[in-house]
Write a protein that holds these residues in place. Structure first.
Motif, PDB file in Angstrom:
ATOM      1  N   ALA A 167      32.474 -13.431 100.019  1.00 11.87           N
ATOM      2  CA  ALA A 167      32.404 -12.321  99.069  1.00 11.87           C
ATOM      3  C   ALA A 167      31.097 -12.327  98.285  1.00 11.87           C
ATOM      4  O   ALA A 167      30.687 -11.290  97.775  1.00 11.87           O
ATOM      5  N   PHE A 168      30.450 -13.475  98.178  1.00 14.02           N
ATOM      6  CA  PHE A 168      29.183 -13.518  97.450  1.00 14.02           C
ATOM      7  C   PHE A 168      28.050 -12.853  98.218  1.00 14.02           C
ATOM      8  O   PHE A 168      26.959 -12.679  97.692  1.00 14.02           O
ATOM      9  N   LEU A 169      28.302 -12.481  99.456  1.00 13.89           N
ATOM     10  CA  LEU A 169      27.318 -11.707 100.206  1.00 13.89           C
ATOM     11  C   LEU A 169      27.445 -10.220  99.898  1.00 13.89           C
ATOM     12  O   LEU A 169      26.600  -9.430 100.297  1.00 13.89           O
ATOM     13  N   SER A 170      28.503  -9.846  99.201  1.00 13.87           N
ATOM     14  CA  SER A 170      28.754  -8.456  98.856  1.00 13.87           C
ATOM     15  C   SER A 170      27.907  -8.038  97.659  1.00 13.87           C
ATOM     16  O   SER A 170      27.700  -8.830  96.732  1.00 13.87           O
ATOM     17  N   PRO A 171      27.456  -6.801  97.647  1.00 20.25           N
ATOM     18  CA  PRO A 171      26.726  -6.306  96.473  1.00 20.25           C
ATOM     19  C   PRO A 171      27.596  -6.269  95.220  1.00 20.25           C
ATOM     20  O   PRO A 171      27.089  -6.335  94.109  1.00 20.25           O
ATOM     21  N   LEU A 172      28.918  -6.187  95.385  1.00 16.39           N
ATOM     22  CA  LEU A 172      29.790  -6.147  94.220  1.00 16.39           C
ATOM     23  C   LEU A 172      29.747  -7.448  93.432  1.00 16.39           C
ATOM     24  O   LEU A 172      29.874  -7.445  92.207  1.00 16.39           O
ATOM     25  N   ALA A 173      29.567  -8.556  94.130  1.00 15.95           N
ATOM     26  CA  ALA A 173      29.460  -9.839  93.426  1.00 15.95           C
ATOM     27  C   ALA A 173      28.219  -9.853  92.540  1.00 15.95           C
ATOM     28  O   ALA A 173      28.254 -10.361  91.411  1.00 15.95           O
ATOM     29  N   LEU A 174      27.126  -9.296  93.034  1.00 17.34           N
ATOM     30  CA  LEU A 174      25.911  -9.209  92.223  1.00 17.34           C
ATOM     31  C   LEU A 174      26.114  -8.316  91.012  1.00 17.34           C
ATOM     32  O   LEU A 174      25.627  -8.614  89.917  1.00 17.34           O
ATOM     33  N   VAL A 175      26.858  -7.222  91.202  1.00 19.56           N
ATOM     34  CA  VAL A 175      27.125  -6.315  90.088  1.00 19.56           C
ATOM     35  C   VAL A 175      27.941  -7.024  89.015  1.00 19.56           C
ATOM     36  O   VAL A 175      27.655  -6.915  87.824  1.00 19.56           O
ATOM     37  N   VAL A 176      28.962  -7.772  89.429  1.00 21.37           N
ATOM     38  CA  VAL A 176      29.808  -8.474  88.463  1.00 21.37           C
ATOM     39  C   VAL A 176      29.007  -9.519  87.702  1.00 21.37           C
ATOM     40  O   VAL A 176      29.094  -9.610  86.464  1.00 21.37           O
ATOM     41  N   VAL A 177      28.212 -10.294  88.396  1.00 21.31           N
ATOM     42  CA  VAL A 177      27.418 -11.326  87.731  1.00 21.31           C
ATOM     43  C   VAL A 177      26.375 -10.696  86.800  1.00 21.31           C
ATOM     44  O   VAL A 177      26.162 -11.177  85.678  1.00 21.31           O
ATOM     45  N   ALA A 178      25.750  -9.602  87.222  1.00 20.03           N
ATOM     46  CA  ALA A 178      24.782  -8.917  86.359  1.00 20.03           C
ATOM     47  C   ALA A 178      25.463  -8.332  85.129  1.00 20.03           C
ATOM     48  O   ALA A 178      24.924  -8.403  84.015  1.00 20.03           O
ATOM     49  N   ALA A 179      26.648  -7.780  85.307  1.00 22.32           N
ATOM     50  CA  ALA A 179      27.373  -7.217  84.167  1.00 22.32           C
ATOM     51  C   ALA A 179      27.787  -8.310  83.182  1.00 22.32           C
ATOM     52  O   ALA A 179      27.720  -8.105  81.965  1.00 22.32           O
ATOM     53  N   ILE A 180      28.213  -9.462  83.681  1.00 21.48           N
ATOM     54  CA  ILE A 180      28.572 -10.568  82.795  1.00 21.48           C
ATOM     55  C   ILE A 180      27.343 -11.055  82.043  1.00 21.48           C
ATOM     56  O   ILE A 180      27.396 -11.347  80.848  1.00 21.48           O
ATOM     57  N   GLY A 181      26.204 -11.131  82.713  1.00 19.31           N
ATOM     58  CA  GLY A 181      24.973 -11.547  82.042  1.00 19.31           C
ATOM     59  C   GLY A 181      24.550 -10.573  80.960  1.00 19.31           C
ATOM     60  O   GLY A 181      24.152 -10.988  79.859  1.00 19.31           O
ATOM     61  N   LEU A 182      24.642  -9.279  81.248  1.00 23.13           N
ATOM     62  CA  LEU A 182      24.288  -8.283  80.237  1.00 23.13           C
ATOM     63  C   LEU A 182      25.277  -8.322  79.077  1.00 23.13           C
ATOM     64  O   LEU A 182      24.875  -8.208  77.917  1.00 23.13           O
ATOM     65  N   ALA A 183      26.549  -8.511  79.378  1.00 21.94           N
ATOM     66  CA  ALA A 183      27.546  -8.620  78.305  1.00 21.94           C
ATOM     67  C   ALA A 183      27.255  -9.823  77.422  1.00 21.94           C
ATOM     68  O   ALA A 183      27.404  -9.757  76.192  1.00 21.94           O
TER      69      ALA A 183
END
Length: 129
Positions: free
Chosen positions: A40-56
């Motif tokens: 699942a970490f190859l999915s773009p959604l994983a990047l979106v979740v991690v980026a959103a957590i970082g911005l939060a």
């Protein structure tokens, strides 16, 4: 000569809320990493979740900082655009739309969150200097 530890003006201020917020964000990131399969970490959604957590994390840190003379604000339109891209990426994944649409929407969300975070960090750096 009085002991420095007995002087209340030199005692460090409690940072309870920022520590608690950092712990909660680390817990959220840990849950994402623990309960997500390796593929699942190859999915773009994983990047979106991690980026959103970082911005939060960055925005929460701004909210909890008391030493800022004037508030630093993230560009609202850029964050809204990032959320819209993230929603489009999730919908593209759920509805099994084009993989290219999923990648473009995921990349758009990550870029928006990244630029927003960079803007906030740049503004904080200018205030510090």
């Amino acid at each position: 000569m009085p002991d420095a530890a007995s002087n209340p003006s030199l005692a460090p201020k409690p940072r309870r809320w920022s520590i608690l917020a950092a712990g909660l964000l680390l817990l959220a990131l840990a849950l994402v990493v623990i309960y997500t399969s390796r593929s699942a970490f190859l999915s773009p959604l994983a990047l979106v979740v991690v980026a959103a957590i970082g911005l939060a994390a960055l925005l929460l840190q701004l909210r909890l900082r008391k030493d800022l003379s004037s508030p630093v604000r993230a560009p609202l339109w850029l964050n809204v655009l990032g959320v819209l891209f993230a929603i489009a990426a999730v919908l593209a994944d759920i509805l099994r739309l084009s993989p290219n649409l999923l990648q473009v929407a995921g990349l758009g969300a990550v870029v928006c969150f990244g630029i927003s975070g960079t803007t906030v960090l740049h503004a904080l750096h200018k205030k510090k200097a």
